[in-house]
Write an enzyme that holds these catalytic residues in place. Sequence first.
Site, short mmCIF file in Angstrom:
data_model
loop_
_atom_site.label_atom_id
_atom_site.label_comp_id
_atom_site.label_asym_id
_atom_site.label_seq_id
_atom_site.Cartn_x
_atom_site.Cartn_y
_atom_site.Cartn_z
N PRO A 192 0.80 -1.23 0.00
CA PRO A 192 0.00 0.00 0.00
C PRO A 192 0.83 1.28 0.00
O PRO A 192 1.86 1.35 0.66
CB PRO A 192 -0.81 -0.11 1.30
CG PRO A 192 -0.06 -1.05 2.15
CD PRO A 192 0.59 -2.02 1.21
N ASN A 193 0.36 2.26 -0.73
CA ASN A 193 0.89 3.61 -0.80
C ASN A 193 2.19 3.71 -1.60
O ASN A 193 2.66 4.83 -1.82
CB ASN A 193 1.12 4.19 0.62
CG ASN A 193 -0.19 4.38 1.36
OD1 ASN A 193 -1.07 5.10 0.89
ND2 ASN A 193 -0.36 3.72 2.48
N ARG B 88 5.18 11.06 -2.00
CA ARG B 88 4.92 10.76 -0.58
C ARG B 88 6.19 10.95 0.24
O ARG B 88 7.19 10.28 -0.01
CB ARG B 88 4.45 9.31 -0.48
CG ARG B 88 4.34 8.75 0.91
CD ARG B 88 4.18 7.23 0.85
NE ARG B 88 4.14 6.64 2.17
CZ ARG B 88 4.45 5.39 2.44
NH1 ARG B 88 4.81 4.57 1.47
NH2 ARG B 88 4.39 4.93 3.67
N TYR C 54 11.37 8.74 1.56
CA TYR C 54 11.34 7.73 0.50
C TYR C 54 12.08 8.14 -0.79
O TYR C 54 12.19 7.34 -1.70
CB TYR C 54 9.89 7.38 0.16
CG TYR C 54 9.16 6.78 1.32
CD1 TYR C 54 9.38 5.45 1.69
CD2 TYR C 54 8.25 7.52 2.07
CE1 TYR C 54 8.73 4.89 2.77
CE2 TYR C 54 7.60 6.97 3.16
CZ TYR C 54 7.84 5.65 3.50
OH TYR C 54 7.19 5.10 4.58
N ASN D 245 8.02 -5.90 -1.00
CA ASN D 245 7.97 -4.69 -0.16
C ASN D 245 6.53 -4.54 0.27
O ASN D 245 5.72 -3.92 -0.42
CB ASN D 245 8.45 -3.47 -0.95
CG ASN D 245 8.46 -2.22 -0.08
OD1 ASN D 245 7.89 -2.22 1.02
ND2 ASN D 245 9.11 -1.16 -0.55
N ALA E 165 3.17 -0.97 4.66
CA ALA E 165 2.48 -0.98 5.95
C ALA E 165 2.02 -2.38 6.36
O ALA E 165 1.98 -2.70 7.56
CB ALA E 165 1.27 -0.04 5.89
N ASP F 101 1.10 -15.85 6.59
CA ASP F 101 0.59 -17.20 6.30
C ASP F 101 0.75 -17.54 4.82
O ASP F 101 1.07 -18.67 4.46
CB ASP F 101 -0.88 -17.30 6.71
CG ASP F 101 -1.04 -17.44 8.21
OD1 ASP F 101 -0.02 -17.63 8.91
OD2 ASP F 101 -2.17 -17.38 8.70
N GLU G 279 12.73 -9.69 1.55
CA GLU G 279 11.98 -8.53 2.05
C GLU G 279 12.80 -7.27 1.79
O GLU G 279 13.98 -7.20 2.15
CB GLU G 279 11.75 -8.73 3.56
CG GLU G 279 10.99 -7.60 4.23
CD GLU G 279 10.84 -7.83 5.74
OE1 GLU G 279 11.29 -8.90 6.24
OE2 GLU G 279 10.31 -6.95 6.41
N HIS H 155 12.84 -2.89 2.02
CA HIS H 155 12.27 -1.60 2.41
C HIS H 155 13.16 -0.50 1.89
O HIS H 155 14.39 -0.59 1.97
CB HIS H 155 12.15 -1.48 3.93
CG HIS H 155 11.26 -2.52 4.53
ND1 HIS H 155 9.90 -2.49 4.38
CD2 HIS H 155 11.54 -3.66 5.20
CE1 HIS H 155 9.37 -3.55 4.98
NE2 HIS H 155 10.34 -4.29 5.49
N LEU H 156 12.55 0.55 1.38
CA LEU H 156 13.31 1.68 0.86
C LEU H 156 14.06 2.40 1.97
O LEU H 156 15.24 2.69 1.85
CB LEU H 156 12.36 2.67 0.17
CG LEU H 156 11.72 2.16 -1.12
CD1 LEU H 156 10.52 3.03 -1.48
CD2 LEU H 156 12.73 2.16 -2.26
N ARG I 208 12.76 4.52 12.50
CA ARG I 208 11.44 5.15 12.51
C ARG I 208 10.59 4.73 13.72
O ARG I 208 11.13 4.25 14.71
CB ARG I 208 10.76 4.86 11.17
CG ARG I 208 11.61 5.40 10.00
CD ARG I 208 11.02 5.09 8.66
NE ARG I 208 9.74 5.78 8.49
CZ ARG I 208 8.86 5.48 7.56
NH1 ARG I 208 9.13 4.48 6.71
NH2 ARG I 208 7.73 6.12 7.46
#
Lengths: 149, 149, 149, 149, 149, 149, 149, 149, 149, 149, 149, 149
Positions: free
Chosen positions: A11-12, A19, A24, A75, A78, A88, A99, A101-102, A108
Amino acid sequence: MAKPIHILNGPNLNLLGTREPDIYGAATLEDIRTLCTEAASDLGCQIDFRQTNTEGELVTWIQDAAETASGIVLNAAAYTHTSVAVLDALKTCTVPVVEVHLSNVYKREPFRHNSYVSPAATGVICGFGPHGYVLALEAIAKLIAGKQE
Amino acid sequence: MAKPIHILNGPNLNLLGTREPDIYGAATLEDIRTLCTEAASDLGCQIDFRQTNTEGELVTWIQDAAETASGIVLNAAAYTHTSVAVLDALKTCTVPVVEVHLSNVYKREPFRHNSYVSPAATGVICGFGPHGYVLALEAIAKLIAGKQE
Amino acid sequence: MAKPIHILNGPNLNLLGTREPDIYGAATLEDIRTLCTEAASDLGCQIDFRQTNTEGELVTWIQDAAETASGIVLNAAAYTHTSVAVLDALKTCTVPVVEVHLSNVYKREPFRHNSYVSPAATGVICGFGPHGYVLALEAIAKLIAGKQE
Amino acid sequence: MAKPIHILNGPNLNLLGTREPDIYGAATLEDIRTLCTEAASDLGCQIDFRQTNTEGELVTWIQDAAETASGIVLNAAAYTHTSVAVLDALKTCTVPVVEVHLSNVYKREPFRHNSYVSPAATGVICGFGPHGYVLALEAIAKLIAGKQE
Amino acid sequence: MAKPIHILNGPNLNLLGTREPDIYGAATLEDIRTLCTEAASDLGCQIDFRQTNTEGELVTWIQDAAETASGIVLNAAAYTHTSVAVLDALKTCTVPVVEVHLSNVYKREPFRHNSYVSPAATGVICGFGPHGYVLALEAIAKLIAGKQE
Amino acid sequence: MAKPIHILNGPNLNLLGTREPDIYGAATLEDIRTLCTEAASDLGCQIDFRQTNTEGELVTWIQDAAETASGIVLNAAAYTHTSVAVLDALKTCTVPVVEVHLSNVYKREPFRHNSYVSPAATGVICGFGPHGYVLALEAIAKLIAGKQE
Amino acid sequence: MAKPIHILNGPNLNLLGTREPDIYGAATLEDIRTLCTEAASDLGCQIDFRQTNTEGELVTWIQDAAETASGIVLNAAAYTHTSVAVLDALKTCTVPVVEVHLSNVYKREPFRHNSYVSPAATGVICGFGPHGYVLALEAIAKLIAGKQE
Amino acid sequence: MAKPIHILNGPNLNLLGTREPDIYGAATLEDIRTLCTEAASDLGCQIDFRQTNTEGELVTWIQDAAETASGIVLNAAAYTHTSVAVLDALKTCTVPVVEVHLSNVYKREPFRHNSYVSPAATGVICGFGPHGYVLALEAIAKLIAGKQE
Amino acid sequence: MAKPIHILNGPNLNLLGTREPDIYGAATLEDIRTLCTEAASDLGCQIDFRQTNTEGELVTWIQDAAETASGIVLNAAAYTHTSVAVLDALKTCTVPVVEVHLSNVYKREPFRHNSYVSPAATGVICGFGPHGYVLALEAIAKLIAGKQE
Amino acid sequence: MAKPIHILNGPNLNLLGTREPDIYGAATLEDIRTLCTEAASDLGCQIDFRQTNTEGELVTWIQDAAETASGIVLNAAAYTHTSVAVLDALKTCTVPVVEVHLSNVYKREPFRHNSYVSPAATGVICGFGPHGYVLALEAIAKLIAGKQE
Amino acid sequence: MAKPIHILNGPNLNLLGTREPDIYGAATLEDIRTLCTEAASDLGCQIDFRQTNTEGELVTWIQDAAETASGIVLNAAAYTHTSVAVLDALKTCTVPVVEVHLSNVYKREPFRHNSYVSPAATGVICGFGPHGYVLALEAIAKLIAGKQE
Amino acid sequence: MAKPIHILNGPNLNLLGTREPDIYGAATLEDIRTLCTEAASDLGCQIDFRQTNTEGELVTWIQDAAETASGIVLNAAAYTHTSVAVLDALKTCTVPVVEVHLSNVYKREPFRHNSYVSPAATGVICGFGPHGYVLALEAIAKLIAGKQE
């Protein structure tokens, strides 16, 4: 012909570039897709690049990837921090999962330090901005190569 | 001439290859040094590769690196989870710092989920075994290149 | 012409009037829409009033509102307490956001005391039933007017 | 003749305008009193506006208001987070009580997220600066009117 | 004619038979549907059997069931542990709700011990594999019969 | 001849002046040594001023000081928050111990609020920058004088 | 003429000398006032020395001091651990604030380890008995002198 | 010839006899070495008895012992409670490890109740003073004998 | 002549009879005063019965009672749960102190389960309504008699 | 001949029918025994039905059942939440164990949400009143049949 | 004649040899009794060896031992972790008490890490299987001998 | 003829007079029985006074008392803090129940601050030694009288 690597975005992430650019960066999701396509080309593999705001759709895509992909770059944004359903779904995968993440999530809010994705991932890469996707693709390629030996 | 990248390894990593091989793999620290030397050569840079069991020595090495290195790859091992002194040393660094772990620490005991290193690192790479060091070197090289542009 | 104010309603609010009336009152969501339309008319502004049960759709609507609305009145209902995705979407908004709840959530179960919406909202109004939406519209109007001065 | 609405202000609010203006704004408490007097006049009601730094005096005022006021607007400031005595006093009130905060307390320190006032209040309004008092008066007026129907 | 019993299945249950068979067994969701159809036939009632990966769709189905079903058998899977929205939807139901889990969730990770479904359910059955659905149908039938006496 | 006062400094304090100057100020550790020498001269006493990055060395120095010093000024820096060994060493001391911190640690991260040193110290002085060392020396001198009366 | 330094004492400090002398010593508050007057004279400054049992009065005095004092020495005693109102008052001060405690609070009950005063103070001095007030005055004098340079 | 048993002592144990004798007794570490030598002689085995204040040195000794010892008696003292590095070193050992403490740590501060050593030890003996070392040697001898049968 | 027993009542107890009568009963504080006067008369002692809403005044009264009373019956009401200042004042008392509560506080909100008064009281009596004051007076009389034997 | 199923009931269940009937219903334990006898008859098996208030006796019965029963239906009542001894006894059983509760324990006090029985049980059934025993017997019968196939 | 040493065993230890042999080993409780009788004979003392499943009986036995035994070896098994009654009984003992566990409880579930026995024991021995009883007897003999000197 | 008041004593109370006399005093349980008999005689009522070390027996006695007693004075000792079974038994009682403790449990270990008895008791009396039983009898008599009016 080899299966593609699925690059799944949560999301986002469709808002990247506009954003919170101080966190980011200025690259858009389209820029990252281009970057990944080039990197995949260098590595001699295909990618399938998607984004969704809906948890259930992300779950379904991971299920699909377990069948049709040779590896997953995820990625989950949220949903990383709140989704047992994503966990699951990942547990059903036998292909490598990286996995990404930027931002460095450990700098954070505390609720971003918990990840439901990590225990089901092969490895984690975070904090390198768009370049993290390239590193993830290389890691997947290496892992696939390692299996085939 | 460009400064080298310092690759700093914490306690018990000197035992790699014999220590819990189901978690850490069969490669020795010497194997990883060789791997890093090759990767650095490909990237056109030098490395300085060290290991220590002593927290204070690791702190001193990080202080040195802040002066003499162009970037730091840090696998602080057990001190990752207990050392505020390492964190304080890292805060004095303005060069890029990449935190590396061989195993996916998020699949292990809860006390390994906390990292004093992460908040002071540029990014984190974990779960890819020795290849994680190569990815870290690439990430550093990319970050240095980004600065120089 | 001025952009409308988006009034976004989360899961189960479509059941208002029948759902736990001792907590939420007898008014239906349609009644609240009417109330808001009248209040907006008094304030000289337009509204866009929606409801969804899906987290991802709510995220998408917030993203849209960041572009097309002059302000957001958000009753995220249950997602208030569980959705980091909603929080991340709100952080992309530069228009005023007012969080509304029909009931006084602080009189209810502890898990309803945490809100992922509040830190990204301009202000919070709760406990006044449907009239809370009217107060929220007034607050938004005031905030917009304040910016234009 | 109708009873007035009591507007009770807790510790340090006498410093408004000079105290941390980036959080609380430039308006003084006297400005807010004027704003409330005008709003009350529009709503056709009287107000009784007070401030104290002492917890016990605030308790006594709430007890008095239970007898002599038609409603209470309460900004208990710091006592919001520490005073069980204020909570106990509020529990004796059968008139509407609206909790007001100038700033959005949910964006601030964690100890400001707990409120002993909220469970005993009819509703909560926070984050709108001085205008929050006006919204609170409107809410009280609405609640009183609702009872009289 | 009597209303059917709705049997609602949450995320990843579509993968049954392939997903972690040591935990969930070899039966597919289709096998469970067949089992339920037979058991319902023995009990003289109808069933409506569905699965979704999306939280919002599950919420909507529960809302529908409150109108059109005589009882609900709910295996919310991962949403059991994270969804306040599911809880809120269940609270609007006056028909019996039986929570079912294939595995004994209390033997698994701590985050699976919390259930938002349980406080709104009539009863809970877990740990019996597919047969748990049959027990749940019997329990519902018994509860409905009890009401009709 | 009277025994000297030992002034013991922990990890990273050798970087003072360059390390996070907005927190720790521009003075170097050498500047502080000079300041202490002057203050000691005014108080008519000797000092022994040291710094180490190693926990074990700090423990040994505290053990030595218990024998050879008339008092200890201790800035254990990061080990303040993590070292039970330092605590145990301090418990063997019968001479006065004053804990000093340059910054006000209570304004910083939560893990800096816990001190293993404080329960074994006579007193604590923090937040006054290098001048805190002077205050500590005066306090020690006063405490020694008090004993001798 | 320079403004005086305000020395503000909280609840039960009027009992010094009789209250738990094994913790607080034999000196009375009057003895401490005398000690402070002498120390202030040596430093060439004035003091205003007060004590109150009431939280609200302490808040008011801090507000006053923000206007009329050149610095504050604050021993808030029990209110140190419970008063957000004192914290809020201190935040309005731009003059130096030194927190003083007679005993080493870190050797006592856990609820005395939390201080609402520390985050708003310039520095903290504890454990030196009445002499701590003298050290605090010196620290204030130094801080004022530092500003005037 | 059989390998010796290593008896490794952590920080501050060099002070035994003078350090808090009401907790640790009057025996010095030299007394304990003598006691162990005699007991080892009775058991027909050799010992290697060492003490260090430095965590890193203790880690290195444990690594060595994994190669050169037939068993380890470990009194890690303060590092028992803080050192993940000691835990990691112990995990590489396949010889028996017996954790010893002179005092009953469960009667002392809560932070001494946690042990990073225990999960990697064969067994634990605490509370018997110097005699605990003798019991530990007997236990090791028994364990070694058990293996050889 | 013997000193009186002080019966000190905290905030909101002046409202007894009207405040939450289902919890506190219909008796007023005046009724309780009468009850206590009669019981004291039977026990042959005097009482001094007071109530205040202000924490600081309660602290001062306890200080006074330490001098002028033969025992204290204390119903600190809300300050029971929040006031370290009351605790500190009680610690200066050498006369018997009995803590009284009208309701059984252990059946109420969790924040009422903590008492700062209990650790400094001789005993606690709660849950017997006004009759608890009589029991407390009897207990004090017994304790005083016990001392005089 | 087949072994019976043991139905073991813990403390206070002898009071069923009189104890909190709004929670536990009007059926007595004798009624439940009758219900179970009938259900067992339908299933073609024997039962052994007992109740005790003593933890140790319950432990002994479970030990016996491990030898002499074909399955266990266990309603450990209060010992469910406090007895590690019951857990340890259950761990010695290889026959199926079904945990039963009359009420839905998840709607009750938090301390009833923890179960020491669940991790050692085959499955859990709660919230169906006496009928839950019948469901449990069916589940056991099913489990036994499954083993025999 | 000297009093015997009481060796008291708690719940489920009567099952040793059959209960979870991978944790507790193959020795039966009868084997351990024999081992203890032999060791006691070597030490020249008598033993009284018992086992019970009932908490109350264990409490009574400890009370008896306080009178009739010269020392207690206590393996309270599950009651170690739950019984304050056992703790209270142990506190009445002035003879030495040694806590024994067959397995290393610190390698097992977290609820087995808490011991109500340890704070009231002279010492603790765990992880050595049946031989731990022999070490405990030796420790008791040593402690008794120490007293008699 | 009126039913007696049952005075039920839990584990280790049979040791009173010898067990930790600095906490529990010199009176034996027999002394307390005598004291209660006399007080009951003054109040014109009968008592039934018992003690047990076994949780299950205490549960059974409480069940009996619900039938045959007019009130219960309960000193559950250690079971106060661990027994949900006692709580459940008490919930079946409609006669008054007064919880008594000889010592002030709030001055002791934290695990003694939790009481499973208090939520089911009419009131609590603690800290008055044997006299607390007399106060409890008076309280019961008062409660019974209040019912009969």
